[in-house]
Each structure stands twice: as structure tokens, then as C-alpha cells.
Design an enzyme around this catalytic site. Structure first.
Site, PDB file in Angstrom:
ATOM      1  N   LYS A 173      44.088  51.121  33.853  1.00 46.97           N
ATOM      2  CA  LYS A 173      45.116  50.625  34.784  1.00 46.97           C
ATOM      3  C   LYS A 173      45.706  49.342  34.194  1.00 46.97           C
ATOM      4  CE  LYS A 173      46.192  47.790  38.523  1.00 46.97           C
ATOM      5  NZ  LYS A 173      47.417  47.427  37.835  1.00 46.97           N
ATOM      6  N   GLU A 248      36.278  39.172  32.334  1.00 49.91           N
ATOM      7  CA  GLU A 248      36.876  38.118  31.488  1.00 49.91           C
ATOM      8  C   GLU A 248      37.941  37.461  32.342  1.00 49.91           C
ATOM      9  OE1 GLU A 248      36.088  37.293  28.446  1.00 49.91           O
ATOM     10  OE2 GLU A 248      34.930  38.998  27.722  1.00 49.91           O
ATOM     11  N   CYS A 282      44.946  32.865  28.291  1.00 53.11           N
ATOM     12  CA  CYS A 282      43.727  32.432  28.967  1.00 53.11           C
ATOM     13  C   CYS A 282      43.105  31.259  28.223  1.00 53.11           C
ATOM     14  CB  CYS A 282      42.741  33.581  29.075  1.00 53.11           C
ATOM     15  SG  CYS A 282      42.456  34.402  27.516  1.00 53.11           S
ATOM     16  N   GLU A 383      43.426  26.286  37.139  1.00 52.79           N
ATOM     17  CA  GLU A 383      44.230  26.988  36.136  1.00 52.79           C
ATOM     18  C   GLU A 383      45.665  27.120  36.646  1.00 52.79           C
ATOM     19  OE1 GLU A 383      43.750  31.267  35.414  1.00 52.79           O
ATOM     20  OE2 GLU A 383      43.640  30.819  33.278  1.00 52.79           O
TER      21      GLU A 383
HETATM   22  P1  NAP Z   1      45.354  39.217  37.936  1.00 59.03           P
HETATM   23  O1  NAP Z   1      46.429  38.978  38.916  1.00 59.03           O
HETATM   24  O2  NAP Z   1      43.967  38.887  38.310  1.00 59.03           O
HETATM   25  O3  NAP Z   1      45.477  40.758  37.527  1.00 59.03           O
HETATM   26  C1  NAP Z   1      44.664  41.353  36.532  1.00 59.03           C
HETATM   27  C2  NAP Z   1      44.587  42.850  36.764  1.00 59.03           C
HETATM   28  O4  NAP Z   1      43.902  43.079  37.996  1.00 59.03           O
HETATM   29  C3  NAP Z   1      45.967  43.512  36.928  1.00 59.03           C
HETATM   30  O5  NAP Z   1      45.939  44.793  36.366  1.00 59.03           O
HETATM   31  C4  NAP Z   1      46.105  43.581  38.441  1.00 59.03           C
HETATM   32  O6  NAP Z   1      47.004  44.575  38.882  1.00 59.03           O
HETATM   33  C5  NAP Z   1      44.678  43.925  38.827  1.00 59.03           C
HETATM   34  N1  NAP Z   1      44.384  43.671  40.236  1.00 59.03           N
HETATM   35  C6  NAP Z   1      45.029  42.854  41.107  1.00 59.03           C
HETATM   36  N2  NAP Z   1      44.466  42.929  42.335  1.00 59.03           N
HETATM   37  C7  NAP Z   1      43.443  43.812  42.239  1.00 59.03           C
HETATM   38  C8  NAP Z   1      42.491  44.334  43.168  1.00 59.03           C
HETATM   39  N3  NAP Z   1      42.487  43.970  44.459  1.00 59.03           N
HETATM   40  N4  NAP Z   1      41.582  45.222  42.724  1.00 59.03           N
HETATM   41  C9  NAP Z   1      41.558  45.601  41.428  1.00 59.03           C
HETATM   42  N5  NAP Z   1      42.460  45.182  40.509  1.00 59.03           N
HETATM   43  C10 NAP Z   1      43.383  44.283  40.902  1.00 59.03           C
HETATM   44  O7  NAP Z   1      45.649  38.437  36.581  1.00 59.03           O
HETATM   45  P2  NAP Z   1      47.017  38.362  35.766  1.00 59.03           P
HETATM   46  O8  NAP Z   1      47.973  37.487  36.508  1.00 59.03           O
HETATM   47  O9  NAP Z   1      47.451  39.743  35.384  1.00 59.03           O
HETATM   48  O10 NAP Z   1      46.538  37.650  34.424  1.00 59.03           O
HETATM   49  C11 NAP Z   1      46.403  36.270  34.302  1.00 59.03           C
HETATM   50  C12 NAP Z   1      44.948  35.845  34.436  1.00 59.03           C
HETATM   51  O11 NAP Z   1      44.151  36.549  33.488  1.00 59.03           O
HETATM   52  C13 NAP Z   1      44.724  34.388  34.136  1.00 59.03           C
HETATM   53  O12 NAP Z   1      43.812  33.856  35.059  1.00 59.03           O
HETATM   54  C14 NAP Z   1      44.123  34.391  32.736  1.00 59.03           C
HETATM   55  O13 NAP Z   1      43.340  33.264  32.424  1.00 59.03           O
HETATM   56  C15 NAP Z   1      43.311  35.644  32.785  1.00 59.03           C
HETATM   57  N6  NAP Z   1      43.031  36.156  31.448  1.00 59.03           N
HETATM   58  C16 NAP Z   1      41.743  36.055  30.982  1.00 59.03           C
HETATM   59  C17 NAP Z   1      41.439  36.491  29.686  1.00 59.03           C
HETATM   60  C18 NAP Z   1      40.037  36.392  29.147  1.00 59.03           C
HETATM   61  O14 NAP Z   1      39.725  37.108  28.207  1.00 59.03           O
HETATM   62  N7  NAP Z   1      39.177  35.538  29.683  1.00 59.03           N
HETATM   63  C19 NAP Z   1      42.446  37.034  28.888  1.00 59.03           C
HETATM   64  C20 NAP Z   1      43.736  37.113  29.401  1.00 59.03           C
HETATM   65  C21 NAP Z   1      44.019  36.681  30.690  1.00 59.03           C
HETATM   66  P3  NAP Z   1      48.549  44.224  39.189  1.00 59.03           P
HETATM   67  O15 NAP Z   1      49.142  43.740  37.922  1.00 59.03           O
HETATM   68  O16 NAP Z   1      49.080  45.523  39.641  1.00 59.03           O
HETATM   69  O17 NAP Z   1      48.526  43.164  40.255  1.00 59.03           O
END
Ligand code: NAP
Length: 496
Positions: A173, A248, A282, A383
Site C-alpha cells: 500500500k 520506521e 526522515c 518533527e
Molecule cells: P504517514 O502519514 O504516517 O503515512 C505513512 C503511511 O501510512 C501512508 O501510506 C499512509 O497512507 C498510511 N496510513 C495513514 N493512516 C493509516 C492508518 N490509520 N492505518 C494504516 N496506515 C495508515 O507518514 P507520511 O506523511 O507519509 O510520511 C512522513 C513521515 O514518515 C515522517 O514522520 C517521516 O519522518 C517518516 N519517515 C520515516 C522514515 C524512516 O525510515 N524512519 C523514512 C521516511 C519517512 P496515506 O498516504 O493514504 O495517508
């Protein structure tokens, strides 16, 4: 690009809802693609396809699984430029960085392909005579891979490739902001000859598709990358369901600059780490912890460099900083800069929505520097995920490391110093999962463990295949007794 559909059991199909949503270019507001808005019904079909493909795939010889990944690497290499341009249109990062993102996928493919001929286990002697024993890696089963938008190629490859080489099947997904790049990757897997049902792809919102994956009884493992808030939801929703969970999550990464550092080198690393990918990595540096003896000259250099950064469409090769991902995220960044001002930090530059030529239709935000930030302020703790750097001054290395370690996240840190003793003390005392010496906080290579401590992760690491395999496999211990008699471990003592 047209319409992006789901890929289930080897066929591209529309969502069962019949609905779609739009994938928008954050630099122009134009539509990049229309995308299937799936539901739990589509998730169920995809998980069933993955489950029924699992028996055959786990028995498919691992070196042959690796050869498919090798073919994926070749195709990614051929299409690198085309995919990079699509990625820039879909999520805004400048072309140079989009090429790097695809390159990470290529590196991962060639690296993991070789794992098909390793997948090493362990043999160890027995305490009994005429007995052989070993431990082998088994695939876990059906993997749900849930990914963010900021590395639309690299992060999916970190999950899919180790999972597949180990013999798992997958439901992928992608983030709703980047389904087009993700669909290109899936098409490449299809073209490379991956058997039907081994990789399935379902697009749609987190609360619909993501949540359905978390609750599906036939999903054995959830590999999630995204925010710490969503990660907490993953844990809560899967509690008591006996799924393996790998997380992550977010970061609040810092660069420490000591009084003996090469300041020009440090400025390069700070600008690259704070404003590369518009601060949306990130591992982006969102804190600068500087020794007060060099704060003034360092900040002067930083201000000069920051005000020269060119904002614009990432497809224009002269652009340094692209847009942020969407209006919601831009609002959040702006709220944080207002919080910083209210907390008493000194806004040096930025803190506003820019109005220059060609910027009005996109979600641009001015690169922002705050001075006089104290460790407890929200802009030093939370963050922001945008081009905002908080500058904190300290009196010595111990204080720098203490401040560095004092957030709820633990992903990446960096230290600039020419003193080898200080570098080694930082290597010993920094508590993040990644540390750079004389380089910024970004720039991981695929074959080292990637991940973080505290609120960044739950103890797993992706990247390096040997750590990723600990996520995507289960150990099976096997004892073979060829003595022809009952030998009871711990009870029948060996007596020569
Ligand atoms: P996010 O909003 O948490 O979304 C991540 C994924 O989770 C997306 O596919 C999202 O779908 C899905 N999701 C959202 N709500 C969900 C739910 N209730 N149940 C299951 N899945 C759900 O994060 P983002 O805005 O895409 O990415 C930014 C974040 O990722 C930042 O905090 C960044 O630090 C972190 N990040 C961490 C790493 C690492 O390796 N540590 C690497 C890259 C990014 P939708 O897009 O459809 O909402």
C-alpha cells in the site's frame, strides 16, 4: 499517466468501490494521475491472492528469486530518468534527488539479488554424539508493506526486495501522495517475471486500505514506514493479533558543530541536510547544535547560503528547493514557525509562504532559520518535516551530546570536529541509530542498517539485508539425530 489501478493476483483492476482520487503535482497543482480509491474488499482480495501464491513462492529456489530482483534492477536502471521525472512531478523533490531515490532502488535490487545465493543460516555442534543441528531462515508469510511519500522508490524497495528474496508474498500500500511512482515499480516487477499473486498493490487512503491490512487475519507481518503518530496507531490496532510489526518512524535529527570544526564544510552539510528534499527526509537536520565560540561566524555563513537558495519546480535543473508535499503539510510547517516565534526563538530568515515568480500555484515554503532556540522548545522537540532549522548553542561537547540525545526520536545525528577524540566520544555517547562524522545527517547507503531508537522505531532495522532479514524471516532450529538411539538433551550426559 492516466489511471492507476490495483494489481491483484497478476491483473490490473479498478477498485471495487468504482471510485478514484487525484494524484497532484505539488509544484503546479496539476493532476498527475487518477488513482483507484480502494476499500477493505480490495484489501481482502489482495491478501487472499498473496496467501494462495505463498506456498509456491516459498519453494521457488531462492537464487531464482534473486534473479528476478536482478532483472528488476536492470529495468530500473534503464528507466531511471523517466521514473525520476515522474517522481519529481508527483512529490516535488528536485530532479537530482529524484534520480538519487531511483538509484537507491537500483542499488537495493542488485544488493538483495545476491542474497538469493546466501540467505545464510547457522550450524553449531551438539552436546550429544552423532547429532547435527542448524538454524535456517523461513519466510514469515504475507507481508503488508505500508510506505510514506518522501522516498517513493527507495523505501518500497527496502521492504519489497528483502521480503521477496526471503520467500514472502506481499501486499503493498503506497502513500496516497505517491501512487504513480509506486505503480511504476510494480509494473517493473511484473515485467521482470514475478509470478502472479506474489506482489499485490492496493491504492487508497490510510484509514481504508492501511487499516484493513492491519486488521486482516491473513497478514502475518506489517512493515510500516511513516510518522510516529501513525506508527502508534499500527501498534494499537494490531495489539493481540500476533502479527510481526516493524516500524520506521519520525526523526528530530541534529548536527553538532564543535569549535574546532571546518565551518565551510559544516555549512555545506547543514544546507544539504536541512533543506534537501525541502526538509522532508526522515533524517533531515532540523536542529543545529553549535559551540557558542563559533556560532556567530557559522550563522553568518548559513544566512548567506540560505538566502541564495532558489525555490521552484524540481524539474527545472536550476532549482535548489522544491515545494512541500501538500497544503496540509505547508499549513503545519507555518504553524510551527509561528509557535517558534511565540516561544521566543529569533526568526532569522524565512517563516513565510514565498510569492516569487512561478510559486503561486505550488506548495512552497521559504527555507527558515531560527536562532536562540532552547532545548525544551517545541520547535526543538517535535518533527516539523519541512525546511525549518532551529539553532541551539552549547558550551562543550558533553552538553552538545546531551541536547542531541534529548528528544523522543532517535534516528540520525552528525558531528563536525577535527578532533579524533571528540569524534570517538560522540560515536560512543550518541544514542541515535545513525551517526555521521564530518558529514550531514542524510546520505545513508543501502547496505548498512537503517533505523532509529526511541520514538523512531521498535528495534528493527531495514537497509542492510542481514538486519532486514531479521524482520522478514523466522528462525527455524533443526536437530538431526543419527545415533539410532534415544538421546535426551540435558539428561543423558556424554560419557566418553
Ligand atoms: P504517514 O502519514 O504516517 O503515512 C505513512 C503511511 O501510512 C501512508 O501510506 C499512509 O497512507 C498510511 N496510513 C495513514 N493512516 C493509516 C492508518 N490509520 N492505518 C494504516 N496506515 C495508515 O507518514 P507520511 O506523511 O507519509 O510520511 C512522513 C513521515 O514518515 C515522517 O514522520 C517521516 O519522518 C517518516 N519517515 C520515516 C522514515 C524512516 O525510515 N524512519 C523514512 C521516511 C519517512 P496515506 O498516504 O493514504 O495517508
Amino acid at each position: 499517466m492516466g489511471e492507476i489501478q490495483n494489481y491483484i493476483g497478476g491483473r490490473w483492476v479498478p477498485a471495487s468501490t468504482g471510485r478514484t482520487f487525484e494524484d497532484l503535482n505539488p509544484a503546479t497543482g496539476e493532476t498527475v494521475a487518477t488513482v483507484a480509491a480502494s476499500s477493505s474488499e480490495d484489501v481482502d482480495r489482495a491478501v487472499r491472492a498473496a496467501r494462495s501464491a505463498f506456498e509456491q513462492w516459498r519453494k521457488y529456489p531462492a537464487p531464482k528469486r534473486g534473479e528476478i530482483l536482478y532483472a528488476v534492477g536492470q529495468l530500473l536502471k534503464e528507466r531511471k530518468e523517466q521514473i525520476a521525472r515522474l517522481m519529481t512531478q508527483e512529490m516535488g523533490k528536485v530532479l537530482l534527488e529524484a534520480r538519487g531515490d531511483v538509484q537507491e532502488g537500483i542499488d537495493m535490487a542488485f544488493y538483495v539479488a545476491g542474497e538469493g545465493r546466501r540467505l545464510f543460516g547457522v550450524t553449531t555442534p551438539s552436546e550429544m554424539p552423532d547429532k547435527f543441528q542448524m538454524a535456517v531462515r523461513d519466510p514469515v508469510g504475507v507481508v503488508a508493506a505500508i510506505t510514506p511519500w518522501n522516498f517513493p522508490m527507495a523505501i518500497p524497495t527496502w521492504k519489497l526486495m528483502p521480503a521477496l528474496v526471503a520467500g514472502n508474498t506481499v501486499v503493498f500500500k503506497p502513500a496516497s501522495d505517491t501512487p504513480a511512482t509506486a505503480a511504476e515499480l510494480v509494473r517493473i516487477f511484473e515485467e521482470a517475471g514475478l509470478p502472479e499473486g506474489v506482489l499485490n498493490f492496493v491504492t487508497g487512503g490510510g484509514p481504508e486500505v492501511g487499516d484493513a491490512l492491519l486488521h486482516h487475519p491473513d497478514v502475518d507481518i506489517v512493515s510500516f514506514t511513516g510518522s510516529t503518530e501513525t506508527g502508534a496507531r499500527v501498534v494499537a490496532e494490531t495489539a493481540g493479533k500476533n502479527k510481526k510489526i516493524s516500524l520506521e518512524m519520525g526523526g528530530k535529527n541534529a548536527i553538532m558543530v564543535m569549535e574546532d570544526a571546518d565551518l565551510d564544510l559544516a555549512v555545506e552539510g547543514i544546507i544539504w541536510s536541512a533543506f534537501g528534499t525541502t526538509g522532508q527526509r526522515c533524517t533531515a537536520a532540523s536542529r543545529l547544535i553549535v559551540h557558542r565560540d563559533v556560532e556567530k561566524p557559522l550563522v553568518e555563513k548559513l544566512l548567506e547560503r540560505t538566502s541564495r537558495l532558489r525555490l521552484g519546480n524540481g524539474l527545472d535543473e536550476s532549482t535548489d528547493v522544491g515545494p512541500v508535499i501538500n497544503e496540509r503539510q505547508r499549513r503545519r510547517i507555518h504553524e510551527y514557525t509561528q509557535i517558534g516565534v511565540r516561544e521566543g526563538a529569533r526568526l532569522l530568515v524565512g517563516g513565510e509562504i514565498p510569492t516569487g515568480d512561478g510559486l503561486s500555484r505550488g506548495y512552497f515554503y521559504a527555507p527558515t532559520l531560527f536562532a536562540d532556540v532552547r532545548p525544551g522548545m517545541r520547535i526543538a522537540q517535535e518533527e516539523i518535516f519541512g525546511p525549518v532549522l532551529s539553532i541551539l548553542s552549547v558550551g562543550d561537547l558533553d552538553e552538545a551530546i546531551r541536547v542531541n540525545n534529548s528528544t523522543k526520536y532517535g534516528l540520525s545525528s552528525s558531528i563536525y570536529t577535527r578532533d579524533v577524540n571528540r569524534a570517538f566520544r560522540a560515536m560512543r555517547d550518541v544514542t541515535t541509530g545513525i551517526l555521521y562524522v564530518n558529514a550531514g545527517t542524510i546520505g545513508a547507503e543501502v547496505h548498512l542498517p537503517f533505523g532509529g531508537t526511541r520514538g523512531t522505531g521498535n528495534g528493527h532495522r531495514e537497509g542492510a539485508v542481514w538486519t532486514a532479514l531479521d524482520v522478514f524471516t523466522e528462525w527455524k532450529a533443526i536437530y538431526v539425530d543419527y545415533s539410532g538411539r534415544l538421546q535426551r538433551a540435558q539428561i543423558d550426559q556424554f560419557n566418553p
